[in-house]
Design a protein around this motif. Structure first.
Motif, PDB file in Angstrom:
ATOM      1  N   GLY A 181       1.426  -1.224  -0.420  1.00 46.55           N
ATOM      2  CA  GLY A 181       0.163  -0.304   0.079  1.00 46.55           C
ATOM      3  C   GLY A 181       0.992   1.612  -0.459  1.00 46.55           C
ATOM      4  N   ALA A 182       2.077   1.096   0.026  1.00 44.79           N
ATOM      5  CA  ALA A 182       2.841   1.987   0.012  1.00 44.79           C
ATOM      6  C   ALA A 182       2.073   3.063  -1.203  1.00 44.79           C
ATOM      7  CB  ALA A 182       4.423   1.827  -0.252  1.00 44.79           C
ATOM      8  N   LYS A 183       2.577   2.833  -2.535  1.00 46.63           N
ATOM      9  CA  LYS A 183       2.396   3.331  -2.974  1.00 46.63           C
ATOM     10  C   LYS A 183       0.720   4.505  -3.433  1.00 46.63           C
ATOM     11  CE  LYS A 183       3.122   0.557  -6.913  1.00 46.63           C
ATOM     12  NZ  LYS A 183       3.488   0.203  -8.386  1.00 46.63           N
ATOM     13  N   ASP A 184       0.339   4.278  -2.318  1.00 50.08           N
ATOM     14  CA  ASP A 184      -1.148   5.268  -2.510  1.00 50.08           C
ATOM     15  C   ASP A 184      -0.540   6.124  -1.650  1.00 50.08           C
ATOM     16  OD1 ASP A 184      -2.326   2.864  -2.903  1.00 50.08           O
ATOM     17  OD2 ASP A 184      -2.670   2.421  -0.776  1.00 50.08           O
ATOM     18  N   VAL A 185       0.411   6.716  -1.191  1.00 49.72           N
ATOM     19  CA  VAL A 185       0.629   8.311  -0.237  1.00 49.72           C
ATOM     20  C   VAL A 185       2.296   7.852  -0.566  1.00 49.72           C
ATOM     21  CG1 VAL A 185      -0.375   7.360   1.965  1.00 49.72           C
ATOM     22  CG2 VAL A 185       1.183   6.444   1.812  1.00 49.72           C
ATOM     23  N   ALA A 186       3.515   7.654  -1.288  1.00 51.64           N
ATOM     24  CA  ALA A 186       4.902   7.941  -1.431  1.00 51.64           C
ATOM     25  C   ALA A 186       5.056   7.746  -2.407  1.00 51.64           C
ATOM     26  CB  ALA A 186       5.236   6.465  -0.283  1.00 51.64           C
ATOM     27  N   VAL A 187       6.112   8.310  -2.383  1.00 49.31           N
ATOM     28  CA  VAL A 187       6.763   8.766  -3.734  1.00 49.31           C
ATOM     29  C   VAL A 187       8.446   8.465  -2.918  1.00 49.31           C
ATOM     30  CG1 VAL A 187       8.339   9.994  -5.309  1.00 49.31           C
ATOM     31  CG2 VAL A 187       5.614  10.376  -5.161  1.00 49.31           C
ATOM     32  N   GLU A 188       9.812   7.424  -4.114  1.00 49.24           N
ATOM     33  CA  GLU A 188      10.704   7.720  -3.400  1.00 49.24           C
ATOM     34  C   GLU A 188      11.626   7.845  -4.469  1.00 49.24           C
ATOM     35  OE1 GLU A 188      12.249   4.098  -0.970  1.00 49.24           O
ATOM     36  OE2 GLU A 188      12.798   3.238  -3.125  1.00 49.24           O
ATOM     37  N   LEU A 189      12.979   8.933  -4.302  1.00 51.49           N
ATOM     38  CA  LEU A 189      14.169   9.510  -4.756  1.00 51.49           C
ATOM     39  C   LEU A 189      15.251   8.176  -5.076  1.00 51.49           C
ATOM     40  CD1 LEU A 189      11.908  12.254  -3.681  1.00 51.49           C
ATOM     41  CD2 LEU A 189      12.781  13.099  -5.803  1.00 51.49           C
ATOM     42  N   GLY A 190      15.508   8.309  -5.482  1.00 45.92           N
ATOM     43  CA  GLY A 190      16.880   7.822  -5.943  1.00 45.92           C
ATOM     44  C   GLY A 190      18.149   8.522  -7.074  1.00 45.92           C
ATOM     45  N   SER A 191      19.453   8.217  -6.821  1.00 47.27           N
ATOM     46  CA  SER A 191      20.048   9.033  -7.290  1.00 47.27           C
ATOM     47  C   SER A 191      21.193   8.057  -8.022  1.00 47.27           C
ATOM     48  CB  SER A 191      20.929  10.167  -6.275  1.00 47.27           C
ATOM     49  OG  SER A 191      22.527   9.998  -7.544  1.00 47.27           O
ATOM     50  N   LEU A 192      21.543   7.990  -8.922  1.00 51.35           N
ATOM     51  CA  LEU A 192      22.710   7.207  -9.723  1.00 51.35           C
ATOM     52  C   LEU A 192      24.296   7.561  -9.344  1.00 51.35           C
ATOM     53  CD1 LEU A 192      20.622   6.518 -11.600  1.00 51.35           C
ATOM     54  CD2 LEU A 192      22.354   5.963 -12.772  1.00 51.35           C
ATOM     55  N   SER A 193      24.174   8.994  -8.755  1.00 53.26           N
ATOM     56  CA  SER A 193      25.404  10.135  -8.206  1.00 53.26           C
ATOM     57  C   SER A 193      26.123   8.841  -7.163  1.00 53.26           C
ATOM     58  CB  SER A 193      25.100  11.299  -6.894  1.00 53.26           C
ATOM     59  OG  SER A 193      24.482  11.811  -8.660  1.00 53.26           O
ATOM     60  N   LYS A 194      25.332   8.373  -6.019  1.00 53.33           N
ATOM     61  CA  LYS A 194      26.935   8.071  -5.323  1.00 53.33           C
ATOM     62  C   LYS A 194      27.537   6.196  -5.627  1.00 53.33           C
ATOM     63  CE  LYS A 194      24.999  11.308  -2.630  1.00 53.33           C
ATOM     64  NZ  LYS A 194      25.264  12.657  -3.154  1.00 53.33           N
ATOM     65  N   THR A 195      26.011   5.534  -6.030  1.00 47.51           N
ATOM     66  CA  THR A 195      26.672   3.825  -6.130  1.00 47.51           C
ATOM     67  C   THR A 195      27.145   3.932  -7.625  1.00 47.51           C
ATOM     68  OG1 THR A 195      24.168   3.825  -5.886  1.00 47.51           O
ATOM     69  CG2 THR A 195      25.066   2.039  -7.490  1.00 47.51           C
ATOM     70  N   PHE A 196      27.456   5.407  -8.357  1.00 49.55           N
ATOM     71  CA  PHE A 196      28.190   4.566  -9.785  1.00 49.55           C
ATOM     72  C   PHE A 196      29.166   6.249  -9.741  1.00 49.55           C
ATOM     73  CE2 PHE A 196      23.989   2.595 -10.675  1.00 49.55           C
ATOM     74  CZ  PHE A 196      24.394   1.761 -11.135  1.00 49.55           C
ATOM     75  N   CYS A 197      28.859   6.634  -9.104  1.00 48.24           N
ATOM     76  CA  CYS A 197      29.819   7.536  -8.617  1.00 48.24           C
ATOM     77  C   CYS A 197      30.000   8.671  -9.913  1.00 48.24           C
ATOM     78  CB  CYS A 197      31.641   7.031  -8.511  1.00 48.24           C
ATOM     79  SG  CYS A 197      32.421   5.696  -7.282  1.00 48.24           S
ATOM     80  N   ILE A 198      29.229   9.748  -9.431  1.00 47.22           N
ATOM     81  CA  ILE A 198      28.799   9.867 -10.730  1.00 47.22           C
ATOM     82  C   ILE A 198      27.975  11.630 -10.774  1.00 47.22           C
ATOM     83  CG2 ILE A 198      29.416   8.657 -12.721  1.00 47.22           C
ATOM     84  CD1 ILE A 198      26.075   8.175 -12.823  1.00 47.22           C
ATOM     85  N   PRO A 199      28.260  12.253  -9.476  1.00 52.00           N
ATOM     86  CA  PRO A 199      27.433  13.415  -9.107  1.00 52.00           C
ATOM     87  C   PRO A 199      27.775  14.296 -10.142  1.00 52.00           C
ATOM     88  CG  PRO A 199      29.604  13.289  -7.530  1.00 52.00           C
ATOM     89  CD  PRO A 199      29.338  12.131  -8.467  1.00 52.00           C
ATOM     90  N   GLY A 200      28.113  14.557 -10.879  1.00 49.35           N
ATOM     91  CA  GLY A 200      28.083  15.574 -12.145  1.00 49.35           C
ATOM     92  C   GLY A 200      27.548  15.354 -12.616  1.00 49.35           C
ATOM     93  N   TRP A 201      27.128  14.099 -13.319  1.00 47.99           N
ATOM     94  CA  TRP A 201      26.549  13.929 -14.541  1.00 47.99           C
ATOM     95  C   TRP A 201      24.824  14.581 -14.271  1.00 47.99           C
ATOM     96  CZ3 TRP A 201      27.954   8.268 -16.843  1.00 47.99           C
ATOM     97  CH2 TRP A 201      29.499   8.834 -16.992  1.00 47.99           C
ATOM     98  N   ARG A 202      24.655  14.085 -13.405  1.00 52.10           N
ATOM     99  CA  ARG A 202      23.638  14.941 -12.714  1.00 52.10           C
ATOM    100  C   ARG A 202      22.316  14.175 -13.177  1.00 52.10           C
ATOM    101  NH1 ARG A 202      24.297  15.501  -8.991  1.00 52.10           N
ATOM    102  NH2 ARG A 202      22.026  16.846  -8.241  1.00 52.10           N
ATOM    103  N   ILE A 203      22.115  12.945 -12.643  1.00 51.40           N
ATOM    104  CA  ILE A 203      20.785  11.853 -13.235  1.00 51.40           C
ATOM    105  C   ILE A 203      20.366  11.043 -11.981  1.00 51.40           C
ATOM    106  CG2 ILE A 203      22.843   9.758 -13.949  1.00 51.40           C
ATOM    107  CD1 ILE A 203      19.389  11.249 -15.652  1.00 51.40           C
ATOM    108  N   GLY A 204      19.018  10.644 -11.569  1.00 51.48           N
ATOM    109  CA  GLY A 204      17.966  10.560 -10.673  1.00 51.48           C
ATOM    110  C   GLY A 204      16.611   9.870 -11.170  1.00 51.48           C
ATOM    111  N   TYR A 205      15.586   9.744 -10.282  1.00 53.53           N
ATOM    112  CA  TYR A 205      14.684   9.052 -10.681  1.00 53.53           C
ATOM    113  C   TYR A 205      13.815   9.074  -9.297  1.00 53.53           C
ATOM    114  CZ  TYR A 205      16.700   4.913  -8.271  1.00 53.53           C
ATOM    115  OH  TYR A 205      16.834   4.187  -7.349  1.00 53.53           O
TER     116      TYR A 205
END
Length: 395
Positions: free
Chosen positions: A232-256
């Motif tokens: 039921g989380a999708k009834d109320v929640a939005v989750e934000l993720g980033s590729l900056s930390k995992t792939f070491c690309i903070p300057g590329w500015r990409i997330g979801y």
């Protein structure tokens, strides 16, 4: 003409926003660099590695494709949205519709700010953790919203205590921000916490914004939980993720952003009227990265873990009672007993030793009494930083 009118160059809204903490830190660092001081910067949350070679090679291929130089899709190219959807299915067993429940971001910082803007009307109340990533509070103020601080206390494992919130506040709350693994405290949350969070949000008709930027930076077998794994989380929640930390690309500015389709649609409305999307070559490379090889991450985590041990043991020797983090590439350290002001402590450390640390109070009043150190520097530089701090604090 213009009688009684004053020429001004900022809105009342922006005049109430304090300078961004890391921007002020950059000014101090630049001043000391000019004097020739050898700085060791443990203040900013930047990965301590180069991007994996296979990702750099893929970006080079994508840059050479002429179609990637056209305007991108406002919601993100289909390859990227489908890659996020596959990633969530494989990693968390969560089903996501790439057309309605996924949107590409120009980094999760932008996503947090625009998502909050898309949800708050002037005067609306947001429940914001304290301490926290400063963007949560600033985005609320820029939306003319009102912040209510949720203290993150060590005795409660740096989790918000929902029953402590006054009933009148719960009923007014339009939005709740949570962030685990947590920046700056490094705290983690289990599934039970997210179940309580979803139940709270449903009971009080509150939208949950979960910042999940450090979801892949964890140690010793701990695996961070996605809020969307809760029924039921999708009834109320939005989750934000980033590729900056995992792939070491903070300057590329990409997330979801993923989750509630109505909230994703509202975010799309804001973004389509304020930006033109991330460069398609970056999006397509990110799609390749999300579903590609991960051996590099295992190696990076081993190094982070070694650095963590260096910093934690070194700080303990100095007299700082530090807990070993289970996630993120930070260490959240209480000040030595003889110190009580984190800003003054950080300034002393910087000017005496050239070591940059982030004062806990910069993340909120409940961060007072702590400093945050990043593990982004090489191990030998971390050892040097601890040695300098030890010498300074013995004076």
């Amino acid at each position: 003409m213009g009688k009684g009118k004053t020429l001004r160059f900022q809105s009342k809204r922006t005049s109430h926003i304090p300078p961004y903490m890391f921007a002020e830190l950059d000014v101090k660092k630049a001043r000391l660099k000019e004097t020739g001081m050898d700085l060791i910067d443990l203040g900013i949350g930047e990965p301590g590695f180069s991007p994996p070679p296979h990702i750099i090679e893929r970006l080079g291929e994508e840059i050479r494709k002429s179609e990637n130089s056209m305007y991108p899709s406002y919601i993100g190219c289909r390859e990227f949205r489908e890659a996020v959807s596959r990633y969530y299915k494989e990693r968390y067993d969560v089903e996501l519709d790439p057309d309605t429940e996924v949107i590409a971001l120009i980094g999760s910082k932008e996503g947090v700010a625009n998502l909050i803007l898309s949800q708050l009307d002037p005067g609306d109340l947001a429940l914001v953790p304290d301490p926290c990533y400063p963007v949560y509070r600033m985005a609320t103020l820029l939306a003319d919203g009102e912040c209510y601080s949720l203290p993150l206390k060590p005795e409660n494992a740096f989790l918000p205590d929902y029953p402590e919130i006054e009933e009148s506040v719960r009923e007014r709350a339009r939005l709740l921000v949570v962030n685990y693994p947590n920046n700056p405290t490094t705290a983690t949350a289990d599934r039970g916490f997210y179940e309580r969070t979803v139940a709270f949000a449903k009971r009080h008709k509150t939208i949950v914004v979960h910042d999940f930027a450090y979801n892949e930076i964890s140690f010793n077998g701990y695996e961070p939980v996605s809020i969307l794994q809760v029924e039921g989380a999708k009834d109320v929640a939005v989750e934000l993720g980033s590729l900056s930390k995992t792939f070491c690309i903070p300057g590329w500015r990409i997330g979801y952003a993923v989750g509630n389709r109505d909230a994703i649609h509202a975010l799309k409305t804001v973004k389509s009227n304020t930006d033109s999307g991330q460069y398609s070559a970056v999006q397509r490379t990110a799609a390749y990265a999300l579903n590609g090889p991960r051996a590099f991450l295992e190696e990076n985590l081993k190094i982070y873990r070694k650095r963590q041990q260096v910093v934690v043991s070194g700080l303990r020797e100095i007299g700082m009672e530090v807990a070993e983090p289970r996630a993120t590439f930070f260490v959240w350290a209480p000040l030595p007993e003889e110190h009580s002001n984190s800003a003054r402590f950080a300034e002393k450390v910087l000017e005496d030793t050239g070591v940059v640390v982030a004062p806990g109070a910069a993340f909120g009043s409940c961060g007072e009494g702590y400093i945050r150190l990043s593990l982004s520097a090489p191990t030998e530089r971390l050892q040097e930083a601890i040695a300098r701090m030890r010498t300074s604090l013995k004076r």
